[in-house]
Enzyme design. Sequence first.
Site, short mmCIF file in Angstrom:
data_model
loop_
_atom_site.label_atom_id
_atom_site.label_comp_id
_atom_site.label_asym_id
_atom_site.label_seq_id
_atom_site.Cartn_x
_atom_site.Cartn_y
_atom_site.Cartn_z
N LYS A 167 0.84 -1.22 0.00
CA LYS A 167 0.00 0.00 0.00
C LYS A 167 0.86 1.25 0.00
O LYS A 167 0.64 2.18 -0.77
CB LYS A 167 -0.90 0.05 1.26
CG LYS A 167 -1.84 -1.11 1.41
CD LYS A 167 -2.70 -0.97 2.66
CE LYS A 167 -1.93 -1.02 3.96
NZ LYS A 167 -1.23 -2.29 4.23
N ARG B 210 -9.43 1.34 8.49
CA ARG B 210 -8.99 -0.02 8.80
C ARG B 210 -10.06 -0.80 9.53
O ARG B 210 -9.86 -1.97 9.85
CB ARG B 210 -7.79 0.10 9.72
CG ARG B 210 -6.50 -0.25 9.07
CD ARG B 210 -5.58 -0.56 10.20
NE ARG B 210 -4.38 -1.18 9.80
CZ ARG B 210 -3.36 -0.57 9.22
NH1 ARG B 210 -3.44 0.68 8.87
NH2 ARG B 210 -2.28 -1.24 8.97
N ARG C 52 11.98 -5.62 4.65
CA ARG C 52 11.64 -4.20 4.50
C ARG C 52 12.56 -3.32 5.35
O ARG C 52 12.90 -3.64 6.47
CB ARG C 52 10.19 -3.96 4.93
CG ARG C 52 9.89 -2.45 4.97
CD ARG C 52 8.45 -2.13 5.00
NE ARG C 52 7.77 -2.70 6.16
CZ ARG C 52 6.46 -2.61 6.35
NH1 ARG C 52 5.72 -2.00 5.45
NH2 ARG C 52 5.93 -3.14 7.40
N ARG D 75 11.32 -1.86 11.02
CA ARG D 75 10.26 -1.41 11.92
C ARG D 75 10.08 -2.36 13.09
O ARG D 75 10.18 -3.57 12.93
CB ARG D 75 8.94 -1.29 11.14
CG ARG D 75 8.78 0.07 10.49
CD ARG D 75 7.61 0.14 9.55
NE ARG D 75 6.39 -0.50 10.01
CZ ARG D 75 5.27 -0.51 9.29
NH1 ARG D 75 5.24 0.09 8.10
NH2 ARG D 75 4.19 -1.10 9.73
N ARG E 172 -0.60 -9.10 13.08
CA ARG E 172 -1.16 -8.04 12.23
C ARG E 172 -2.02 -8.63 11.11
O ARG E 172 -3.05 -8.08 10.76
CB ARG E 172 -0.04 -7.18 11.64
CG ARG E 172 0.56 -6.22 12.68
CD ARG E 172 1.92 -5.70 12.27
NE ARG E 172 1.91 -4.94 11.04
CZ ARG E 172 2.99 -4.69 10.31
NH1 ARG E 172 4.16 -5.16 10.69
NH2 ARG E 172 2.90 -3.96 9.23
#
Length: 214
Positions: free
Chosen positions: A13, A88, A127, A160, A171
């Site tokens: 996203k 969300r 990431r 992160r 998540r």
Amino acid sequence: MKIIMLGAPGAGKGTQAKMIAEKYQIPHVSTGDIFRANIKNGTELGMEAKKYMDQGQLVPDELTVKILLDRVAQADCANGYVLDGFPRTIPQAEVLDKALTELGESIDYAVDVNVPDENIVRRMSGRRACLACGATYHIAHIPPKKEGICDTCGQELVLRDDDKPETVLKRLQVYHEQTQPLIDFYTAKGVLRTVDGTVDMKDVFGAIVSILEG
Ligand code: AP5
Ligand code: MG
């Protein structure tokens, strides 16, 4: 143009929202980035949000909705925006819908970036994020020009806190329970479009541009 990016954590996203924002010259509004900037700056909001984020849980709607509505009321959002990570939950979507309706406006497209769960955990461990400007890289697929440094703003890149595999699984579970119902919500409004998020990021972007200009 008002666009919502939907999709699981790690679906891409943020990557796609950044490209949309550049091409169409509209702000990229990411609630996750807003929370991370607040955590970095040690604000009260950041401290509160961190408690939930580190557990892979959603930040409560009361906190999130106000921040988002304040942000999209700013002057730079007058010609539209791309929302990344908001809404969300169904209550968040309903609040946004009501606020837009009062202004005589509506969402043009909700783009669902579709990636199966199996691909997600692999992606997240690679990431690297820039907490200063929100840029996102991947050590294998989308490396920065200089290792560990953001191409855009020169700040240090980090893994992160919520990208640990066990938090990613949490998540994903929260996504399926609380966020996936938004697909039906925006389908009913006639604005949902789905793209395959497993292909190269440039091809994902091409599919999105075809939708926006189609
Ligand atoms: P948020 O920051 O929104 O995280 P998320 O939804 O979990 O999504 P991510 O940012 O992890 O993934 P992404 O889809 O943006 O993927 P990316 O482009 O980085 O939210 C974090 C937390 O904040 C939440 O858990 C919650 O606690 C809280 N929060 C935020 N908003 C909230 C709200 N509205 N309500 C309540 N709480 C909220 O890509 C992932 C990786 O894959 C990158 O390394 C990227 O380079 C790579 N990649 C991207 N595209 C491709 C491709 N096509 N091929 C290969 N690799 C790719
Ligand atoms: Mg993101």
